[in-house]
Write a protein that holds these residues in place. Sequence first.
Motif, PDB file in Angstrom:
ATOM      1  N   ASP A 199     -45.866 -74.619  42.164  1.00  0.00           N
ATOM      2  CA  ASP A 199     -46.590 -73.574  42.901  1.00  0.00           C
ATOM      3  C   ASP A 199     -46.721 -73.898  44.392  1.00  0.00           C
ATOM      4  O   ASP A 199     -47.080 -73.042  45.190  1.00  0.00           O
ATOM      5  CB  ASP A 199     -47.973 -73.322  42.290  1.00  0.00           C
ATOM      6  N   GLU A 200     -46.411 -75.153  44.786  1.00  0.00           N
ATOM      7  CA  GLU A 200     -46.423 -75.500  46.212  1.00  0.00           C
ATOM      8  C   GLU A 200     -45.063 -75.230  46.869  1.00  0.00           C
ATOM      9  O   GLU A 200     -44.942 -75.285  48.082  1.00  0.00           O
ATOM     10  CB  GLU A 200     -46.780 -76.988  46.392  1.00  0.00           C
ATOM     11  N   VAL A 201     -44.058 -74.933  46.038  1.00  0.00           N
ATOM     12  CA  VAL A 201     -42.696 -74.750  46.548  1.00  0.00           C
ATOM     13  C   VAL A 201     -42.348 -73.276  46.731  1.00  0.00           C
ATOM     14  O   VAL A 201     -41.603 -72.914  47.637  1.00  0.00           O
ATOM     15  CB  VAL A 201     -41.674 -75.404  45.576  1.00  0.00           C
ATOM     16  N   VAL A 202     -42.912 -72.410  45.878  1.00  0.00           N
ATOM     17  CA  VAL A 202     -42.452 -71.024  45.817  1.00  0.00           C
ATOM     18  C   VAL A 202     -43.401 -70.064  46.532  1.00  0.00           C
ATOM     19  O   VAL A 202     -44.565 -70.366  46.789  1.00  0.00           O
ATOM     20  CB  VAL A 202     -42.280 -70.571  44.348  1.00  0.00           C
ATOM     21  N   ALA A 203     -42.850 -68.865  46.817  1.00  0.00           N
ATOM     22  CA  ALA A 203     -43.651 -67.811  47.449  1.00  0.00           C
ATOM     23  C   ALA A 203     -44.267 -66.881  46.424  1.00  0.00           C
ATOM     24  O   ALA A 203     -45.225 -66.163  46.732  1.00  0.00           O
ATOM     25  CB  ALA A 203     -42.774 -67.004  48.410  1.00  0.00           C
ATOM     26  N   ALA A 204     -43.720 -66.873  45.209  1.00  0.00           N
ATOM     27  CA  ALA A 204     -44.248 -66.032  44.128  1.00  0.00           C
ATOM     28  C   ALA A 204     -43.757 -66.601  42.810  1.00  0.00           C
ATOM     29  O   ALA A 204     -42.639 -67.101  42.737  1.00  0.00           O
ATOM     30  CB  ALA A 204     -43.773 -64.586  44.276  1.00  0.00           C
ATOM     31  N   GLU A 205     -44.594 -66.546  41.782  1.00  0.00           N
ATOM     32  CA  GLU A 205     -44.190 -67.065  40.471  1.00  0.00           C
ATOM     33  C   GLU A 205     -43.473 -65.973  39.704  1.00  0.00           C
ATOM     34  O   GLU A 205     -43.920 -65.517  38.645  1.00  0.00           O
ATOM     35  CB  GLU A 205     -45.402 -67.618  39.731  1.00  0.00           C
ATOM     36  N   THR A 206     -42.364 -65.554  40.267  1.00  0.00           N
ATOM     37  CA  THR A 206     -41.552 -64.477  39.688  1.00  0.00           C
ATOM     38  C   THR A 206     -40.080 -64.810  39.879  1.00  0.00           C
ATOM     39  O   THR A 206     -39.684 -65.283  40.954  1.00  0.00           O
ATOM     40  CB  THR A 206     -41.849 -63.130  40.391  1.00  0.00           C
ATOM     41  N   ILE A 207     -39.295 -64.581  38.844  1.00  0.00           N
ATOM     42  CA  ILE A 207     -37.840 -64.737  38.949  1.00  0.00           C
ATOM     43  C   ILE A 207     -37.254 -63.356  39.264  1.00  0.00           C
ATOM     44  O   ILE A 207     -37.533 -62.377  38.557  1.00  0.00           O
ATOM     45  CB  ILE A 207     -37.242 -65.261  37.631  1.00  0.00           C
ATOM     46  N   PHE A 208     -36.473 -63.291  40.305  1.00  0.00           N
ATOM     47  CA  PHE A 208     -35.909 -62.014  40.753  1.00  0.00           C
ATOM     48  C   PHE A 208     -34.397 -61.965  40.492  1.00  0.00           C
ATOM     49  O   PHE A 208     -33.713 -62.998  40.498  1.00  0.00           O
ATOM     50  CB  PHE A 208     -36.136 -61.830  42.256  1.00  0.00           C
ATOM     51  N   GLU A 209     -33.907 -60.734  40.351  1.00  0.00           N
ATOM     52  CA  GLU A 209     -32.461 -60.518  40.434  1.00  0.00           C
ATOM     53  C   GLU A 209     -32.047 -60.441  41.895  1.00  0.00           C
ATOM     54  O   GLU A 209     -30.965 -60.877  42.271  1.00  0.00           O
ATOM     55  CB  GLU A 209     -32.073 -59.208  39.736  1.00  0.00           C
ATOM     56  N   ASN A 210     -32.958 -59.845  42.687  1.00  0.00           N
ATOM     57  CA  ASN A 210     -32.734 -59.748  44.125  1.00  0.00           C
ATOM     58  C   ASN A 210     -34.074 -59.932  44.819  1.00  0.00           C
ATOM     59  O   ASN A 210     -34.929 -59.043  44.776  1.00  0.00           O
ATOM     60  CB  ASN A 210     -32.112 -58.397  44.485  1.00  0.00           C
ATOM     61  N   PHE A 211     -34.263 -61.099  45.438  1.00  0.00           N
ATOM     62  CA  PHE A 211     -35.554 -61.436  46.044  1.00  0.00           C
ATOM     63  C   PHE A 211     -35.895 -60.489  47.183  1.00  0.00           C
ATOM     64  O   PHE A 211     -37.033 -60.038  47.317  1.00  0.00           O
ATOM     65  CB  PHE A 211     -35.501 -62.877  46.554  1.00  0.00           C
ATOM     66  N   ALA A 212     -34.898 -60.160  48.028  1.00  0.00           N
ATOM     67  CA  ALA A 212     -35.144 -59.325  49.212  1.00  0.00           C
ATOM     68  C   ALA A 212     -35.609 -57.918  48.818  1.00  0.00           C
ATOM     69  O   ALA A 212     -36.457 -57.313  49.492  1.00  0.00           O
ATOM     70  CB  ALA A 212     -33.877 -59.233  50.060  1.00  0.00           C
ATOM     71  N   ARG A 213     -35.059 -57.394  47.729  1.00  0.00           N
ATOM     72  CA  ARG A 213     -35.441 -56.042  47.298  1.00  0.00           C
ATOM     73  C   ARG A 213     -36.620 -56.051  46.342  1.00  0.00           C
ATOM     74  O   ARG A 213     -37.168 -54.996  46.012  1.00  0.00           O
ATOM     75  CB  ARG A 213     -34.248 -55.365  46.619  1.00  0.00           C
ATOM     76  N   GLY A 214     -37.001 -57.225  45.864  1.00  0.00           N
ATOM     77  CA  GLY A 214     -38.126 -57.307  44.933  1.00  0.00           C
ATOM     78  C   GLY A 214     -37.767 -56.905  43.519  1.00  0.00           C
ATOM     79  O   GLY A 214     -38.652 -56.578  42.719  1.00  0.00           O
ATOM     80  N   ASP A 215     -36.462 -56.953  43.174  1.00  0.00           N
ATOM     81  CA  ASP A 215     -36.030 -56.581  41.815  1.00  0.00           C
ATOM     82  C   ASP A 215     -36.207 -57.771  40.872  1.00  0.00           C
ATOM     83  O   ASP A 215     -35.549 -58.811  41.039  1.00  0.00           O
ATOM     84  CB  ASP A 215     -34.546 -56.164  41.822  1.00  0.00           C
ATOM     85  N   ARG A 216     -37.077 -57.633  39.895  1.00  0.00           N
ATOM     86  CA  ARG A 216     -37.368 -58.728  38.975  1.00  0.00           C
ATOM     87  C   ARG A 216     -36.290 -58.856  37.892  1.00  0.00           C
ATOM     88  O   ARG A 216     -35.721 -57.854  37.447  1.00  0.00           O
ATOM     89  CB  ARG A 216     -38.715 -58.498  38.284  1.00  0.00           C
ATOM     90  N   ALA A 217     -36.056 -60.090  37.472  1.00  0.00           N
ATOM     91  CA  ALA A 217     -35.172 -60.299  36.317  1.00  0.00           C
ATOM     92  C   ALA A 217     -35.953 -59.967  35.053  1.00  0.00           C
ATOM     93  O   ALA A 217     -37.157 -60.222  34.960  1.00  0.00           O
ATOM     94  CB  ALA A 217     -34.706 -61.755  36.286  1.00  0.00           C
ATOM     95  N   SER A 218     -35.275 -59.397  34.062  1.00  0.00           N
ATOM     96  CA  SER A 218     -35.968 -59.013  32.825  1.00  0.00           C
ATOM     97  C   SER A 218     -36.214 -60.245  31.955  1.00  0.00           C
ATOM     98  O   SER A 218     -35.449 -61.222  31.994  1.00  0.00           O
ATOM     99  CB  SER A 218     -35.141 -57.997  32.043  1.00  0.00           C
TER     100      SER A 218
END
Length: 234
Positions: free
Chosen positions: A40-59
């Motif tokens: 949690d000190e390394v990441v900007a959000a605890e979410t895995i994305f398909e596309n980080f820039a667009r905010g598309d989450r991986a299912s």
Amino acid sequence: MIPLDRAVVARLETHGERFEIGVDPDLAQEVRQGADVPIDEVVAAETIFENFARGDRASEETLTKIFGTAEFEPVARRILTKGEIHLTSEQRKKMIEEKRRQVVTFIARNAINPQTKYPHPPQRIEMAMEEARVSIDPFKSVEDQVKVAMKALRPLIPIRFEELRLAVRIPAEFAPKAYGEMQSSVTVEQEEWQNDGSWICVCRIPAGVQDDFFSLVNRLSKGDGEVKVLEQVY
């Protein structure tokens, strides 16, 4: 969590899918080198994305299919260690400059010119690295890149790693206060407190820091300490 404006993309492409997380580039590098940094000190959000820039989450279905779990931390650590860190040109330049400085400092402290028995100035090492076109990777360890740099430098300048084995005596009136700083500054092989209260030791130091070490003994003993070179260790 780190601020979004400081995050860069860590990306792993596998099994025809793309997975991204936003990370701090410096801490991501530490994780890749094996450091135990809380995720949690390394990441900007605890979410895995398909596309980080667009905010598309991986299912969750895709994550479970590829990684065997949809939990954030194990997937994020897999992305960090197996994927690529995408830096901006400015971030990459800054990290390369810092890593180059660390490599130069390491060589200057631990290597000498065997012809003069004195260390090369950092500026001389840096110029020789430029002449040899030593390429610095911001994500490789200093130790690994020192090996590459030394191989490239040897045809250009006389240089080798060397240690000095020294005998040191600190007079009784300075020994108790000097003891801790000496212990943290050198590799002590043998030590003994004498009946008169003085402290003696046999220690090793990188040959490149010999002048600094002699200055340290003089400072701690107000010039009354004794240092004798026993041998050079290659």
